[in-house]
Design an enzyme around this catalytic site. Structure first.
Site, PDB file in Angstrom:
ATOM      1  N   SER A 179     -14.070   2.807 -10.772  1.00 24.94           N
ATOM      2  CA  SER A 179     -13.721   3.684 -11.906  1.00 24.94           C
ATOM      3  C   SER A 179     -12.872   2.935 -12.929  1.00 24.94           C
ATOM      4  CB  SER A 179     -13.014   4.951 -11.429  1.00 24.94           C
ATOM      5  OG  SER A 179     -11.827   4.658 -10.734  1.00 24.94           O
ATOM      6  N   GLU A 213      -8.242   8.578 -17.180  1.00 21.42           N
ATOM      7  CA  GLU A 213      -8.595   9.063 -15.836  1.00 21.42           C
ATOM      8  C   GLU A 213      -7.735  10.270 -15.451  1.00 21.42           C
ATOM      9  OE1 GLU A 213      -9.745   6.067 -13.080  1.00 21.42           O
ATOM     10  OE2 GLU A 213      -9.575   7.372 -11.341  1.00 21.42           O
ATOM     11  N   GLY A 243     -16.741   4.484  -5.159  1.00 18.32           N
ATOM     12  CA  GLY A 243     -16.004   5.334  -4.234  1.00 18.32           C
ATOM     13  C   GLY A 243     -15.597   4.670  -2.935  1.00 18.32           C
ATOM     14  N   GLY A 252     -12.926   2.456  -2.844  1.00 19.34           N
ATOM     15  CA  GLY A 252     -11.541   2.006  -2.960  1.00 19.34           C
ATOM     16  C   GLY A 252     -11.402   0.636  -3.599  1.00 19.34           C
ATOM     17  N   ASP A 288      -4.775   0.014 -10.670  1.00 19.34           N
ATOM     18  CA  ASP A 288      -6.183  -0.365 -10.772  1.00 19.34           C
ATOM     19  C   ASP A 288      -6.546  -0.853 -12.166  1.00 19.34           C
ATOM     20  OD1 ASP A 288      -6.063   0.672  -8.266  1.00 19.34           O
ATOM     21  OD2 ASP A 288      -7.275   2.455  -8.693  1.00 19.34           O
ATOM     22  N   GLU A 316       0.831  -1.209   0.000  1.00 19.10           N
ATOM     23  CA  GLU A 316       0.000   0.000   0.000  1.00 19.10           C
ATOM     24  C   GLU A 316       0.864   1.256   0.000  1.00 19.10           C
ATOM     25  OE1 GLU A 316      -3.056   0.006  -1.312  1.00 19.10           O
ATOM     26  OE2 GLU A 316      -3.403  -1.552   0.171  1.00 19.10           O
ATOM     27  N   HIS A 317       0.519   2.195  -0.879  1.00 18.36           N
ATOM     28  CA  HIS A 317       1.259   3.446  -1.077  1.00 18.36           C
ATOM     29  C   HIS A 317       2.660   3.191  -1.636  1.00 18.36           C
ATOM     30  CE1 HIS A 317      -1.643   6.345   0.618  1.00 18.36           C
ATOM     31  NE2 HIS A 317      -1.997   5.331   1.394  1.00 18.36           N
ATOM     32  N   THR A 318       2.884   1.986  -2.134  1.00 19.43           N
ATOM     33  CA  THR A 318       4.179   1.672  -2.753  1.00 19.43           C
ATOM     34  C   THR A 318       4.193   2.060  -4.232  1.00 19.43           C
ATOM     35  OG1 THR A 318       3.257  -0.542  -3.006  1.00 19.43           O
ATOM     36  CG2 THR A 318       4.868  -0.233  -1.240  1.00 19.43           C
ATOM     37  N   ASP A 319       3.009   2.211  -4.846  1.00 17.59           N
ATOM     38  CA  ASP A 319       2.974   2.410  -6.311  1.00 17.59           C
ATOM     39  C   ASP A 319       3.701   3.686  -6.734  1.00 17.59           C
ATOM     40  OD1 ASP A 319       0.948   3.920  -5.118  1.00 17.59           O
ATOM     41  OD2 ASP A 319      -0.509   3.597  -6.728  1.00 17.59           O
TER      42      ASP A 319
HETATM   43  P1  ADP Z   1     -13.594   3.967  -6.808  1.00 21.20           P
HETATM   44  O1  ADP Z   1     -12.803   3.802  -8.073  1.00 21.20           O
HETATM   45  O2  ADP Z   1     -12.778   3.762  -5.585  1.00 21.20           O
HETATM   46  O3  ADP Z   1     -14.830   3.145  -6.790  1.00 21.20           O
HETATM   47  P2  ADP Z   1     -13.866   6.622  -7.843  1.00 21.20           P
HETATM   48  O4  ADP Z   1     -14.354   7.895  -7.251  1.00 21.20           O
HETATM   49  O5  ADP Z   1     -12.501   6.589  -8.419  1.00 21.20           O
HETATM   50  O6  ADP Z   1     -14.066   5.500  -6.745  1.00 21.20           O
HETATM   51  O7  ADP Z   1     -14.865   6.197  -9.031  1.00 21.20           O
HETATM   52  C1  ADP Z   1     -16.261   6.152  -8.812  1.00 21.20           C
HETATM   53  C2  ADP Z   1     -16.981   6.720 -10.036  1.00 21.20           C
HETATM   54  O8  ADP Z   1     -16.890   5.803 -11.161  1.00 21.20           O
HETATM   55  C3  ADP Z   1     -18.458   6.885  -9.827  1.00 21.20           C
HETATM   56  O9  ADP Z   1     -18.744   8.098  -9.152  1.00 21.20           O
HETATM   57  C4  ADP Z   1     -18.965   6.905 -11.262  1.00 21.20           C
HETATM   58  O10 ADP Z   1     -18.749   8.162 -11.848  1.00 21.20           O
HETATM   59  C5  ADP Z   1     -18.058   5.909 -11.946  1.00 21.20           C
HETATM   60  N1  ADP Z   1     -18.710   4.564 -12.007  1.00 21.20           N
HETATM   61  C6  ADP Z   1     -18.312   3.428 -11.412  1.00 21.20           C
HETATM   62  N2  ADP Z   1     -19.169   2.407 -11.682  1.00 21.20           N
HETATM   63  C7  ADP Z   1     -20.133   2.907 -12.486  1.00 21.20           C
HETATM   64  C8  ADP Z   1     -21.319   2.374 -13.110  1.00 21.20           C
HETATM   65  N3  ADP Z   1     -21.684   1.100 -12.945  1.00 21.20           N
HETATM   66  N4  ADP Z   1     -22.081   3.209 -13.889  1.00 21.20           N
HETATM   67  C9  ADP Z   1     -21.711   4.495 -14.045  1.00 21.20           C
HETATM   68  N5  ADP Z   1     -20.617   5.038 -13.462  1.00 21.20           N
HETATM   69  C10 ADP Z   1     -19.844   4.289 -12.696  1.00 21.20           C
HETATM   70 MG    MG Z   2     -11.148   5.016  -8.690  1.00 24.08          MG
END
Ligand code: ADP
Ligand code: MG
Length: 394
Positions: free
Chosen positions: A135, A167, A129, A131, A179, A41-44
């Site tokens: 995304s 991203e 969101g 972790g 990721d 963790e935090h190594t990347d």
């Molecule tokens: P994490 O990657 O940790 O889940 P992020 O904030 O990086 O959190 O990414 C979350 C965002 O990815 C969501 O707010 C949305 O915009 C997008 N997302 C993820 N899954 C979906 C989905 N099934 N449909 C639409 N958007 C999604």
């Molecule tokens: Mg993310």
């Protein structure tokens, strides 16, 4: 069983697509997993090592190439549509879920030339969101889908880099490569041992057999995470600058061995020394974990998970009360081989390695303790190490 479930999900989403966009020709369906980092963790961003696995929780995209210039995506999670046309210049705005998809489309278009427009439905069960990288799962699923619709093949490490670029450049999040790499290259029964400097990787068996991985979602929003993340990065850079006076060949903390660190840590201010101690130790713990997993020593691997949490708590200071409550409760339970926070910290998720025969009770007890001590309901997901992005045959 698991393959059947993702097939079933893909079919449901393909049906939703046909309802919304009409029945014409074949539907292409793609699944890409979220990921959980087992250790590292935090190594990347210190050029170091990580060890993620793909999750059962995934994002699915189902659709087909479309006529005309505009692409349309419908998210079942948001019950909303997003349209864009990559032949017209990008119009920056407040990033939303569609930005991840449009970003990937524009990066791929730049690399490959003309991509066809597409129309598709998106659905995912990776919690947003928390972790677990919903995304990256979205980017990778959308990217792979667009390549399939175009009939273009691209090596998966290149797709991972394209999604990371999307991203970084379009959503404006300075994430590393882990990721997207995990979502692209995960494999059933294996963790991806990734060198974040060279992007070389190896598959390491995760011989769960009578164990299971349990992901614990604190449901604590990751407040502070952004500013603390930048502070930690600065401390690591400062540590490298000071240590370079004694060790001129190092370029990042990845290059410092634990023995070298012990010899020179007195040159660092107290807090910087603590931050760097975590990184140097954590890289070594990933290497030790790889060795333990290769010989099937899950007990040794569990101890390394616990040591990682202790170091993130004491030296890197990125845990929080809720993550520590879970850790302290879990490590004393029979059947728990190891437990640690995973991801950037300050909330988000933890991961535990638990004997299967104890898993129901561990899960129930953790739910009780967590609710009692925090007033928050714990979400729990059991998972094995699942494969990376794939087209699902319908
Ligand atoms: P994490 O990657 O940790 O889940 P992020 O904030 O990086 O959190 O990414 C979350 C965002 O990815 C969501 O707010 C949305 O915009 C997008 N997302 C993820 N899954 C979906 C989905 N099934 N449909 C639409 N958007 C999604
Ligand atoms: Mg993310």
């Amino acid at each position: 069983m698991k393959a059947e479930r993702s097939m079933q999900k893909a079919l449901e989403i393909a049906e939703e697509f046909s309802r919304r966009f009409g029945m014409r020709g074949d539907v292409i369906a793609v699944r890409a997993p979220g990921r959980v980092n087992l250790i590292g963790e935090h190594t990347d961003y210190n050029d170091g090592f990580v060890l993620p696995v793909g999750l059962a929780h995934s994002v699915y995209v189902a659709g087909r190439a479309a006529r005309g210039g505009a692409s349309r995506f419908y998210s079942m999670n948001f019950d909303a549509e997003y349209a864009f046309d990559i032949r017209t210049p990008y119009e920056p705005g407040e990033p939303g879920w569609g930005t991840y998809i449009e970003g990937v489309a524009r990066v791929l278009e730049k690399q490959l030339g003309r991509l066809p427009a597409v129309e598709a439905v998106v659905w995912g069960d990776v919690p947003l969101g928390s972790g677990l990288s919903s995304s990256a799962a979205l980017e990778v699923a959308a990217g792979h889908f667009m390549l399939e619709a175009a009939g273009v093949r691209m090596p998966l490490p290149d797709l991972a880099r394209a999604c990371q670029a999307a991203e970084n450049e379009y959503v404006g999040v300075q994430c590393g490569i882990m990721d997207q790499f995990a979502s692209c290259l995960a494999d059933a029964g294996f963790a991806v041992f990734l060198d974040c400097r060279s992007l070389e990787f190896e598959y390491v068996p995760v011989p769960l057999e009578d164990h299971t991985l349990i992901v614990l979602n604190t449901n604590v929003p990751r407040k502070l995470a952004g500013s603390a993340y930048n502070e930690r990065r600065r401390s690591c850079e400062e540590g490298v600058r000071i240590l370079q006076k004694s060790l001129p060949d190092i370029k990042a903390l990845r290059d410092v061995t634990p023995v070298q660190f012990d010899a020179f840590q007195d040159h660092l201010p107290g807090e910087t020394a603590a931050r760097c101690r975590h990184i140097v130790g954590e890289n070594q713990r990933v290497l030790d974990s790889v060795n333990a997993l290769r010989i099937g020593d899950l007990a040794a691997f569990g101890k390394l998970m616990n040591a990682s949490h202790a170091s993130l708590r004491r030296d890197y200071e990125v845990t929080c009360r809720e993550l520590d409550i879970l850790h302290d409760a879990a490590v004393d339970m029979p059947g728990v081989a190891g437990e640690r926070m995973t991801g950037a910290g300050f909330g988000g998720c933890a991961v535990a390695l638990v004997e299967r025969s104890h898993a129901d009770r561990v899960e129930a007890d953790l739910r009780d303790i967590y609710l009692r001590e925090t007033g928050i309901a714990l979400d729990v997901y059991r998972t094995a190490a699942m494969p990376g992005v794939r087209r699902v045959d319908l």
